[in-house]
Scaffold this motif. Structure first.
Motif, mmCIF file in Angstrom:
data_model
loop_
_atom_site.group_PDB
_atom_site.id
_atom_site.type_symbol
_atom_site.label_atom_id
_atom_site.label_comp_id
_atom_site.label_asym_id
_atom_site.label_seq_id
_atom_site.Cartn_x
_atom_site.Cartn_y
_atom_site.Cartn_z
ATOM 1 N N PRO A 33 -12.402 3.271 -3.325
ATOM 2 C CA PRO A 33 -11.928 2.302 -4.216
ATOM 3 C C PRO A 33 -10.498 2.151 -4.063
ATOM 4 C CG PRO A 33 -13.015 4.316 -5.312
ATOM 5 C CD PRO A 33 -13.011 4.568 -3.815
ATOM 6 N N ASN A 34 -9.759 1.219 -4.554
ATOM 7 C CA ASN A 34 -8.537 0.731 -4.635
ATOM 8 C C ASN A 34 -7.593 1.945 -5.230
ATOM 9 O OD1 ASN A 34 -7.296 -1.384 -3.720
ATOM 10 N ND2 ASN A 34 -7.826 -2.812 -5.580
ATOM 11 N N GLY A 35 -6.443 2.355 -4.470
ATOM 12 C CA GLY A 35 -5.589 3.276 -4.975
ATOM 13 C C GLY A 35 -6.059 4.555 -4.714
ATOM 14 N N SER A 36 -7.276 4.653 -3.625
ATOM 15 C CA SER A 36 -7.440 6.237 -3.271
ATOM 16 C C SER A 36 -7.019 6.812 -2.254
ATOM 17 C CB SER A 36 -9.213 6.003 -2.834
ATOM 18 O OG SER A 36 -9.233 5.093 -1.879
ATOM 19 N N GLY A 37 -5.980 6.000 -1.721
ATOM 20 C CA GLY A 37 -4.945 6.715 -0.549
ATOM 21 C C GLY A 37 -5.158 6.144 0.606
ATOM 22 N N LYS A 38 -5.789 4.957 1.096
ATOM 23 C CA LYS A 38 -6.231 4.572 2.381
ATOM 24 C C LYS A 38 -4.908 4.085 3.142
ATOM 25 C CE LYS A 38 -9.151 1.342 0.840
ATOM 26 N NZ LYS A 38 -8.996 1.524 -0.536
ATOM 27 N N THR A 39 -4.216 3.191 2.351
ATOM 28 C CA THR A 39 -3.120 2.489 3.262
ATOM 29 C C THR A 39 -1.957 3.757 3.176
ATOM 30 O OG1 THR A 39 -3.314 0.455 2.316
ATOM 31 C CG2 THR A 39 -1.071 0.900 2.824
ATOM 32 N N THR A 40 -1.869 4.839 2.119
ATOM 33 C CA THR A 40 -0.989 6.091 2.448
ATOM 34 C C THR A 40 -1.411 6.798 3.602
ATOM 35 O OG1 THR A 40 -0.805 5.979 0.113
ATOM 36 C CG2 THR A 40 -0.050 7.870 1.222
ATOM 37 N N ALA A 54 -1.032 11.465 -3.851
ATOM 38 C CA ALA A 54 -1.514 10.221 -3.166
ATOM 39 C C ALA A 54 -2.568 10.594 -2.094
ATOM 40 C CB ALA A 54 -0.609 9.132 -2.423
ATOM 41 N N LEU A 107 2.864 12.207 -8.056
ATOM 42 C CA LEU A 107 1.793 11.848 -7.877
ATOM 43 C C LEU A 107 1.402 12.039 -6.533
ATOM 44 C CD1 LEU A 107 -0.360 9.153 -8.598
ATOM 45 C CD2 LEU A 107 0.681 8.147 -6.555
ATOM 46 N N TYR A 152 5.433 7.313 6.757
ATOM 47 C CA TYR A 152 5.813 8.284 5.715
ATOM 48 C C TYR A 152 5.854 9.542 6.462
ATOM 49 C CZ TYR A 152 4.740 4.696 1.952
ATOM 50 O OH TYR A 152 4.725 3.722 1.105
ATOM 51 N N PHE A 175 4.285 11.419 -4.027
ATOM 52 C CA PHE A 175 5.359 10.659 -4.348
ATOM 53 C C PHE A 175 5.910 11.068 -5.658
ATOM 54 C CE2 PHE A 175 2.356 7.789 -1.682
ATOM 55 C CZ PHE A 175 3.487 7.343 -0.765
HETATM 56 P P1 ADP Z 1 -5.303 2.066 -1.448
HETATM 57 O O1 ADP Z 1 -5.174 1.705 0.189
HETATM 58 O O2 ADP Z 1 -6.592 2.969 -0.984
HETATM 59 O O3 ADP Z 1 -5.661 1.039 -2.230
HETATM 60 P P2 ADP Z 1 -2.663 3.436 -1.584
HETATM 61 O O4 ADP Z 1 -2.688 4.279 -0.370
HETATM 62 O O5 ADP Z 1 -2.090 1.907 -1.450
HETATM 63 O O6 ADP Z 1 -4.174 3.108 -1.880
HETATM 64 O O7 ADP Z 1 -2.253 4.210 -2.701
HETATM 65 C C1 ADP Z 1 -2.758 5.421 -3.054
HETATM 66 C C2 ADP Z 1 -1.643 5.861 -4.360
HETATM 67 O O8 ADP Z 1 -0.543 6.195 -3.889
HETATM 68 C C3 ADP Z 1 -1.612 4.729 -5.609
HETATM 69 O O9 ADP Z 1 -1.593 5.501 -6.772
HETATM 70 C C4 ADP Z 1 -0.458 4.066 -5.229
HETATM 71 O O10 ADP Z 1 0.351 3.726 -6.344
HETATM 72 C C5 ADP Z 1 0.557 5.227 -4.700
HETATM 73 N N1 ADP Z 1 1.686 4.893 -3.843
HETATM 74 C C6 ADP Z 1 1.314 4.279 -2.573
HETATM 75 N N2 ADP Z 1 2.465 4.120 -2.192
HETATM 76 C C7 ADP Z 1 3.444 4.537 -2.715
HETATM 77 C C8 ADP Z 1 5.107 4.593 -2.675
HETATM 78 N N3 ADP Z 1 5.658 4.165 -1.644
HETATM 79 N N4 ADP Z 1 5.583 5.279 -3.747
HETATM 80 C C9 ADP Z 1 4.884 5.668 -4.777
HETATM 81 N N5 ADP Z 1 3.633 5.492 -4.772
HETATM 82 C C10 ADP Z 1 2.697 4.944 -3.953
#
Ligand code: ADP
Ligand code: MG
Length: 259
Positions: A35-42, A16, A14, A51, A11
């Motif tokens: 951990p939080n922010g590790s990229g799971k949802t992404t 992800a 960054l 995406y 992104f």
């Molecule tokens: P998790 O689900 O593990 O908590 P995320 O996948 O939500 O983590 O996020 C991983 C990283 O990607 C984070 O730093 C988050 O801020 C970033 N991120 C996620 N979606 C977006 C987006 N649409 N645009 C920019 N950064 C994103």
């Protein structure tokens, strides 16, 4: 059933996800933790076509689904639920389930809802499937209640029932027991096992609740800062020194360990 190879998602500046590989066998219950922010949802967003990845490849039953849009991915049998509740609060439980008939497989839900009110989609076959699924998840008795009046845990179960309307062969659940008490999360645990055992559905789930993950999943993949830190069976992961140190180094992981 699912093969993710060398997946990278950026992104802006960054990263992800960096060079993520993930393989899930048919009939497996696979946990994705980190951990939080590790990229799971992404990772889930990329797999399900929300995406477009920067690099890498995703295959479902050997069919390339890289950058295929979500409604087509759903038609191929892969459906997900979202991290936050995403029901129609004023509709009944049954109506919410029925919307799943096209929610996941149609390009624009709104156009469908505008052109085809819910009362019109109550054709017999759809209606029967909706009722069968409510019965399967244990919400049949509540079918005429407005979704907003269901207790929290049952709202999350209703979301799972709705995702089942397209008869997926692969279901991805993003934090299905977040915010639930032990009794509710045990209900979801039993439901997920039943989905696999009775309906043959392969499951990938993201979850922070460690007891839940360790009891339910047969395989785990651990993400940390967008990279795969470890993979293996729950007992192997629990002994992995790198995983332990990453989890102890974060507030979220700390909480999870204590649950
Ligand atoms: P998790 O689900 O593990 O908590 P995320 O996948 O939500 O983590 O996020 C991983 C990283 O990607 C984070 O730093 C988050 O801020 C970033 N991120 C996620 N979606 C977006 C987006 N649409 N645009 C920019 N950064 C994103
Ligand atoms: Mg997330």
């Amino acid at each position: 059933m699912l093969n993710v190879s060398d997946l990278t998602m950026e992104f802006g500046g960054l990263k992800a996800l960096s060079n993520v590989d993930l393989s899930i066998l048919q009939g497996e219950i696979h946990g994705l933790i980190g951990p939080n922010g590790s990229g799971k949802t992404t990772l889930i967003n990329v797999i399900t076509g929300f995406y477009y990845p920067t690099r890498g490849k995703i295959a479902l039953s050997q069919k390339n689904i890289t950058a295929v849009p979500p409604y087509i991915v759903a038609r191929l049998g892969l459906v997900r639920t979202f991290q936050n509740i995403n029901l129609f609060p004023e509709m009944t439980v049954l109506e919410n389930v029925l919307t799943g008939h096209f929610l996941h497989t149609t390009p624009s839900l709104l156009s469908v809802l505008l052109g085809l009110p819910v009362y019109k989609i109550k054709e017999q076959k759809t209606l029967e499937l909706g009722k069968e699924l409510l019965n399967f998840v244990g919400l049949y008795e509540l079918k005429n209640m407005k979704a907003k009046n269901l207790p929290y845990g049952k709202q999350r179960i209703l979301e799972i029932a709705r995702a089942l309307m397209t008869l997926p062969k692969f279901l991805i659940l993003d934090e299905p027991v977040a915010g639930m008490n032990d009794q509710e999360s045990d209900m979801v645990s039993n439901l997920i096992r039943k989905l696999r055992d009775n309906r043959g559905i392969t499951i990938l789930l993201i979850e922070h609740h460690m007891r839940f993950v360790m009891n339910l999943c047969e395989k785990l993949t651990v993400l940390s800062a967008g990279k795969v830190l470890a993979r293996g069976k729950p007992d192997e992961i629990q002994r992995d020194q790198e995983v332990i140190s990453v989890y102890l180094g974060t507030g979220r992981g700390n909480n999870a360990k204590n649950k």
